[in-house]
Design an enzyme around this catalytic site. Structure first.
Site, PDB file in Angstrom:
ATOM      1  N   CYS B  21       0.845  -1.188   0.000  1.00  0.00           N
ATOM      2  CA  CYS B  21       0.000   0.000   0.000  1.00  0.00           C
ATOM      3  C   CYS B  21       0.883   1.241   0.000  1.00  0.00           C
ATOM      4  O   CYS B  21       2.089   1.152   0.228  1.00  0.00           O
ATOM      5  CB  CYS B  21      -0.921   0.011   1.228  1.00  0.00           C
ATOM      6  SG  CYS B  21      -0.055   0.270   2.789  1.00  0.00           S
ATOM      7  N   CYS B  24       2.998   1.958   3.149  1.00  0.00           N
ATOM      8  CA  CYS B  24       4.136   1.051   3.337  1.00  0.00           C
ATOM      9  C   CYS B  24       5.263   1.420   2.392  1.00  0.00           C
ATOM     10  O   CYS B  24       6.441   1.286   2.736  1.00  0.00           O
ATOM     11  CB  CYS B  24       3.700  -0.400   3.142  1.00  0.00           C
ATOM     12  SG  CYS B  24       2.817  -1.043   4.583  1.00  0.00           S
ATOM     13  N   CYS B 112      -2.829  -4.701   1.417  1.00  0.00           N
ATOM     14  CA  CYS B 112      -1.364  -4.577   1.360  1.00  0.00           C
ATOM     15  C   CYS B 112      -0.708  -5.866   1.824  1.00  0.00           C
ATOM     16  O   CYS B 112      -1.109  -6.451   2.827  1.00  0.00           O
ATOM     17  CB  CYS B 112      -0.925  -3.413   2.251  1.00  0.00           C
ATOM     18  SG  CYS B 112       0.867  -3.288   2.478  1.00  0.00           S
ATOM     19  N   CYS B 115       1.455  -4.803   5.417  1.00  0.00           N
ATOM     20  CA  CYS B 115       0.784  -4.410   6.656  1.00  0.00           C
ATOM     21  C   CYS B 115      -0.591  -5.051   6.804  1.00  0.00           C
ATOM     22  O   CYS B 115      -1.261  -4.881   7.815  1.00  0.00           O
ATOM     23  CB  CYS B 115       0.668  -2.890   6.770  1.00  0.00           C
ATOM     24  SG  CYS B 115      -0.539  -2.145   5.654  1.00  0.00           S
ATOM     25  N   ASP B 348      -1.559 -13.972  63.898  1.00  0.00           N
ATOM     26  CA  ASP B 348      -2.529 -15.071  63.811  1.00  0.00           C
ATOM     27  C   ASP B 348      -3.948 -14.533  63.911  1.00  0.00           C
ATOM     28  O   ASP B 348      -4.174 -13.422  64.351  1.00  0.00           O
ATOM     29  CB  ASP B 348      -2.302 -16.069  64.950  1.00  0.00           C
ATOM     30  CG  ASP B 348      -1.011 -16.846  64.782  1.00  0.00           C
ATOM     31  OD1 ASP B 348      -0.512 -17.374  65.786  1.00  0.00           O
ATOM     32  OD2 ASP B 348      -0.505 -16.905  63.639  1.00  0.00           O
TER      33      ASP B 348
END
Lengths: 180, 533
Positions: B21, B24, B112, B115, B348
């Site tokens: 894409c 990218c 793409c 990605c 305790d």
């Protein structure tokens, strides 16, 4: 007056044993008359092996000549080494596993047994130094050993043991059958 | 205006053909101008296509009439001007590049290959709106937020594949493309989203570090097996974890990709990566606020209250607990999801804690509210104190995480004071017990008490009783005050624990003794700082 006060105080006294432990008994261990053991079972499932009040060692003014944790050539309970939370390395005991041999002044000899299955955590070394503890305080400082049963078996180990009431009835039957 | 250089052309060409894409492509060209990513994708794609169609020889274009590129963005580019991609369709020449451009046009709408849609339709105003909606719905108090992004591990593999793909091209031109210069998908995603999220949340700044984290996660089930070949090639990178979660963590995959040779990689994985028909799937948005730490001191006035809930086999054995009584109002005020309670030692069930009380600290998990004024903390303290007669807290305050270790110090090192009600078997008088007042620094050898031996290792502990004092009550009772080293078992000192604690009170008094009641008088730790009433 003093006696009354004393017994009142004793009556109030909430002993450590009463608070945390349940008493279980094995009578005539291994068929031997009156060799009674008392197992103190803690609410956290640990068990303390002790002599019952009726055991011959505690009768007739006997004194102790020797206590021996070496129960065979290859095995001494004193060599028991336990490590870590899971108590690794502990000697594993079955019901009839001997814990120690006690020789009395009149040459009578008695073997004390485990009475329950489990890991041996410790044996009482104080009684080696001070045998009188066993005579004077058999239910507390004169204890013999501490055993940790397997988690899954913590309830079932008492199946072969007598409750306090059952034990008391066994004992009372003995005195009935005693020759006059 | 995209800050691209001549040398970038072959990379752009190759990546567009491969199915990357627009964003990218920018990443692989090392474009670090954030605005370039914020531009609408289709705009960026058009510019890229134009860029590659541009002739290498600029002389022809310089002489022609230059039409200025007419987008708003040209005025907002912050970087110094680079060579601009010029629009000159009339000069389009039939060439290889045109054919390639036609190919890229076809792939405009597809997912793409690198990605998997993250930088396409999965990042934009719609996602920002979803994030803002989730954040608002969960009602946190915050000034800033940090956006954390979790991407599927196989994206690293696809990224690596593209990088190998363009590396060859780049080397031929004598240039170097360092993998570290390539912009990460995560970074580009954040560059796009941060501003959009801020706008949706009325100006809350999205920063790199904040106590409030909003996590977006993506998965892509179809390509999960993309990573598996790495386990065969680099087995030492993938150690099976105790959890059932996949062994293919992002870190492990990145490590393996660093190690694997290009040759080996190409044997097992397509280069460029395969096309996919579907984008990643966004998971639910997770909001998490960093923990807040509360400290204070507590008193316990009840002899039948455990510190932590007492549950055996799923059944509650005793009602409530110190920690639950303290935590309930705090959890609700801070709107936290849960808590971790710890204190400087414990007592305790049947022991009271008096005096200044015992220091404690609580980690509040994911608090939706985290800012409280001193006055508000005082009010919260009041609320806790009013809620139960069994406990009381003081010095309640917000502290740092580091403060927790100060508290644990006290457990091992500091002294504690106690009062015990002792019963004696034999009759006593005041004179019989007064010698106890003079005993100083008595060293005990304590075998692990029978009552805890089932869950603790068998050992002998040496502990010191620094001093004691006695208060006669009657012929069989007295109060014993003790100041001891941390970790001393008081009950066992009093009754002797079958002679396994030596010396013990029975031996000292030469009679059977037992403990009827125990109170903690003070825990001598000077933390947390006291808050005046």
């Amino acid at each position: 007056m003093d006696c009354v006060e004393q017994s009142n105080a004793d009556a109030e006294a909430p002993s450590v044993i009463d608070r945390y432990f349940t008493r279980w008994y094995r009578a005539d261990m291994k068929g031997k008359s009156c060799e009674d053991h008392c197992i103190l079972q803690h609410s956290n499932r640990l068990c303390v092996v002790t002599l019952a009040e009726t055991h011959p060692i505690l009768q007739d003014g006997r004194t102790i000549k020797s206590i021996n944790y070496q129960i065979s050539n290859g095995c001494s309970r004193l060599n028991n080494k336990v490590s870590g939370k899971s108590k690794r390395g502990a000697q594993f005991l079955t019901d009839f596993a001997p814990l120690c041999r006690i020789m009395c002044s009149d040459d009578t000899e008695y073997t004390i047994y485990s009475c329950i299955r489990g890991r041996l955590l410790e044996v009482n070394e104080n009684i080696l130094e001070t045998p009188n503890l066993l005579l004077g305080k058999p239910a507390t400082e004169g204890y013999i050993a501490v055993i940790l049963p397997k988690f899954e078996e913590s309830k079932s180990i008492t199946e072969n043991l007598l409750t306090r009431e059952e034990f008391e009835s066994v004992v009372s039957k003995r005195s009935l059958s005693q020759p006059p | 205006m995209l800050p691209l250089k001549e040398k970038d052309k072959p990379i752009v060409q190759k990546l567009l053909t491969a199915g990357c894409c627009a964003r990218c492509v920018l990443r692989f060209c090392c474009v670090s101008v954030q605005a370039a990513y914020r531009q609408a994708q289709h705009e960026t794609l058009k510019e890229l296509q134009t860029f590659i169609m541009e002739k290498e020889n600029n002389k022809v274009q310089d002489s022609a009439e230059i039409k200025p590129h007419n987008t708003e963005l040209s005025q907002t580019v912050e970087d110094p001007p680079c060579k601009k991609a010029k629009l000159d369709p009339t000069e389009a020449v039939q060439s290889e590049t045109d054919a390639a451009a036609m190919v890229t046009l076809k792939k405009e709408s597809s997912v793409c290959v690198v990605c998997l849609g993250i930088l396409q339709d999965l990042c934009g105003p719609d996602q920002a709106a979803k994030i803002a909606e989730t954040v608002k719905a969960q009602n946190y108090e915050f000034d800033t937020l940090v956006l954390s992004v979790s991407l599927p591990a196989q994206l690293c593999v696809r990224e690596h594949s593209c990088w190998v793909h363009v590396k060859k091209e780049v080397r031929q031109k004598g240039l170097v493309l360092d993998k570290d210069d390539v912009i990460q998908v995560k970074e580009a995603f954040k560059w796009v989203m941060q501003g959009l999220v801020t706008r949706q949340l009325e100006g809350v700044a999205v920063v790199s570090k904040s106590p409030f984290e909003v996590g977006v996660e993506f998965t892509h089930p179809n390509t999960e097996s993309d990573c598996h070949f790495l386990a065969k090639c680099c087995p030492d990178c993938f150690k099976p974890t105790k959890n059932k979660q996949s062994v293919f963590t992002r870190m492990a995959v990145v490590k393996a990709l660093e190690k694997i040779s290009d040759g080996k990689f190409l044997e097992h994985y397509p280069c460029p990566p395969s096309e996919q028909s579907g984008s990643c799937t966004p998971q639910d948005i997770q909001c998490l606020h960093v923990s807040v730490f509360i400290a204070g001191r507590y008193n316990k006035f009840c002899r039948s209250l455990p510190q932590t809930p007492w549950v055996i086999d799923g059944e509650r054995r005793m009602e409530s607990s110190v920690e639950e009584l303290i935590a309930a109002p705090i959890l609700s005020a801070f709107r936290a999801d849960g808590f971790n309670f710890s204190s400087s030692g414990r007592e305790d069930v049947d022991v009271r804690t008096l005096g200044n009380g015992r220091p404690f600290a609580m980690e509040l998990l994911n608090p939706h509210r985290s800012r409280f004024s001193k006055v508000e903390m005082k009010q919260l303290q009041e609320t806790i104190n009013k809620s139960s007669e069994k406990i009381r807290v003081r010095d309640l305050q917000i502290v740092t995480r580091e403060a927790m270790s100060r508290m644990k110090e006290g457990e091992e090192e500091k002294t504690k004071s106690y009062t015990a009600l002792v019963w004696t078997q034999k009759s006593i008088e005041n004179e019989d017990i007064s010698f106890i007042n003079d005993i100083k620094d008595l060293t005990l050898d304590q075998k692990t008490p029978l009552r805890v031996l089932h869950r603790r290792a068998l050992a002998i502990r040496q502990r010191v009783i620094h001093s004691m004092n006695v208060r006669f009550v009657d012929s069989h009772h007295f109060y014993l005050g003790l100041k001891t080293q941390a970790g001393t078992y008081i009950k066992e000192f009093v009754h002797g624990d079958f002679g396994r604690t030596k010396p013990n009170l029975c031996q000292l008094l030469k009679t059977d003794t037992d403990i009827l009641e125990l109170d903690v008088e003070s825990v001598d730790v000077d933390w947390p700082p006291p808050i005046p009433e």
